[in-house]
Design a protein around this motif. Structure first.
Motif, short mmCIF file in Angstrom:
data_model
loop_
_atom_site.label_atom_id
_atom_site.label_comp_id
_atom_site.label_asym_id
_atom_site.label_seq_id
_atom_site.Cartn_x
_atom_site.Cartn_y
_atom_site.Cartn_z
N TYR A 137 0.79 -1.23 0.00
CA TYR A 137 0.00 0.00 0.00
C TYR A 137 0.82 1.29 0.00
O TYR A 137 0.25 2.37 -0.11
N GLY A 138 2.13 1.19 0.14
CA GLY A 138 2.98 2.37 0.08
C GLY A 138 3.13 2.84 -1.36
O GLY A 138 2.88 2.09 -2.31
N LEU A 158 -5.60 2.20 -6.32
CA LEU A 158 -5.20 2.79 -5.04
C LEU A 158 -4.31 4.01 -5.25
O LEU A 158 -4.42 5.01 -4.54
N LEU A 159 -3.43 3.94 -6.24
CA LEU A 159 -2.57 5.08 -6.54
C LEU A 159 -3.41 6.26 -7.04
O LEU A 159 -3.15 7.42 -6.68
N ALA A 160 -4.44 5.98 -7.83
CA ALA A 160 -5.36 7.02 -8.28
C ALA A 160 -6.10 7.63 -7.09
O ALA A 160 -6.33 8.84 -7.04
N PHE A 161 -6.47 6.78 -6.15
CA PHE A 161 -7.15 7.27 -4.94
C PHE A 161 -6.23 8.21 -4.15
O PHE A 161 -6.68 9.28 -3.69
N TYR A 162 -4.96 7.86 -4.03
CA TYR A 162 -4.02 8.74 -3.34
C TYR A 162 -3.92 10.10 -4.05
O TYR A 162 -3.87 11.15 -3.41
N ALA A 163 -3.88 10.06 -5.38
CA ALA A 163 -3.79 11.30 -6.15
C ALA A 163 -5.01 12.18 -5.89
O ALA A 163 -4.89 13.40 -5.71
N VAL A 164 -6.19 11.56 -5.84
CA VAL A 164 -7.42 12.31 -5.58
C VAL A 164 -7.42 12.88 -4.17
O VAL A 164 -7.84 14.04 -3.95
#
Length: 249
Positions: A198-199, A225-231
């Motif tokens: 998840y990192g 998940l990476l897209a979620f972090y960006a959002v």
């Protein structure tokens, strides 16, 4: 929104910074590929072509910088004020930057893989090495490169919106990816597996397919998940934008 995205994409295509950063990233990456392809020994059990073109993690870092600069430069040079006068809706303005830079990053990732593929095939032809290419694997690497670079560029926009200072944002991203996350995974018991999954570094490896431990998430869940972090980063940056008078920055 389409007009805003097109406008932001035009800004990227007409600025020297974009071509300077992507050109430097592509040049360094191809230099590494040329040296490795020309000098490295390859045995019958290796997959030399796939190994050499799997540079998504590397080029994605330059896409991250492009994303950070796309919005932080507006604050540095005070162009954010006329930009927001033209587009008063700060949320739409920030989202248009994220979408345009994600697209530019994805194109950059594809160009990097395509260029490295041509270079490697030329070198192997000269050296008489059988590339042993698996077309499906090459397509997967190309897709992973595009996704990784596009998502890192989007993440960079969110980080730039939140931190606003381009030097601070770039240094923070590099320190976290190369120092803090590996350090935490190595010295804090029980953090190795969660960070691998998840990192940011683990997700980048999962999207690009460069994970060697076998513990990373698959391409699709890593990308989501990476897209979620960006959002999340962009939402935090937009919340900061909404509360501040940018004309006074």
């Amino acid at each position: 929104m389409n007009a805003l995205v097109a406008s932001e994409f035009l800004k990227l295509r007409t600025t020297r910074t974009f071509f300077g950063v992507t050109g430097a990233g592509l040049g360094i990456y191809l230099l590494i590929v040329i040296l490795a392809g020309s000098l490295a020994p390859f045995d019958d059990t290796s997959e030399p072509l796939e190994d050499l073109i799997s540079g998504a993690s590397f080029v994605a870092l330059f896409a991250l910088v492009i994303g950070i600069l796309a919005i932080s430069t507006e604050f540095r040079h005070k162009t954010v004020t006329p930009s927001l006068i033209a587009t008063p809706d700060r949320t739409r303005w920030a989202i248009s930057k994220l979408l345009a830079n994600a697209l530019a990053g994805a194109i950059f990732g594809l160009v990097a893989v395509g260029s490295s593929l041509l270079v490697v095939l030329l070198i192997f032809s000269i050296r008489g090495i059988d590339a042993g290419a698996d077309i499906g694997k090459v397509i997967q690497i190309a897709l992973g490169s595009a996704l990784a670079a596009g998502l890192l560029a989007a993440l960079g926009v969110g980080l730039g919106a939140l931190l606003r200072n381009q030097v601070v944002a770039i240094v923070a991203a590099i320190v976290y990816l190369f120092i803090l996350e590996p350090l935490l995974a190595g010295i804090v018991p029980g953090l190795d597996e969660p960070l691998t999954k998840y990192g940011l570094g683990g997700l980048l490896n999962g999207v690009s397919g460069t994970d060697t431990s076998g513990d990373a998430l698959g391409m699709l869940p890593s990308a989501l998940l990476l897209a979620f972090y960006a959002v999340v980063f962009l939402a935090a940056g937009i919340a900061t934008l909404q509360r501040r008078d940018v004309t006074g920055d």
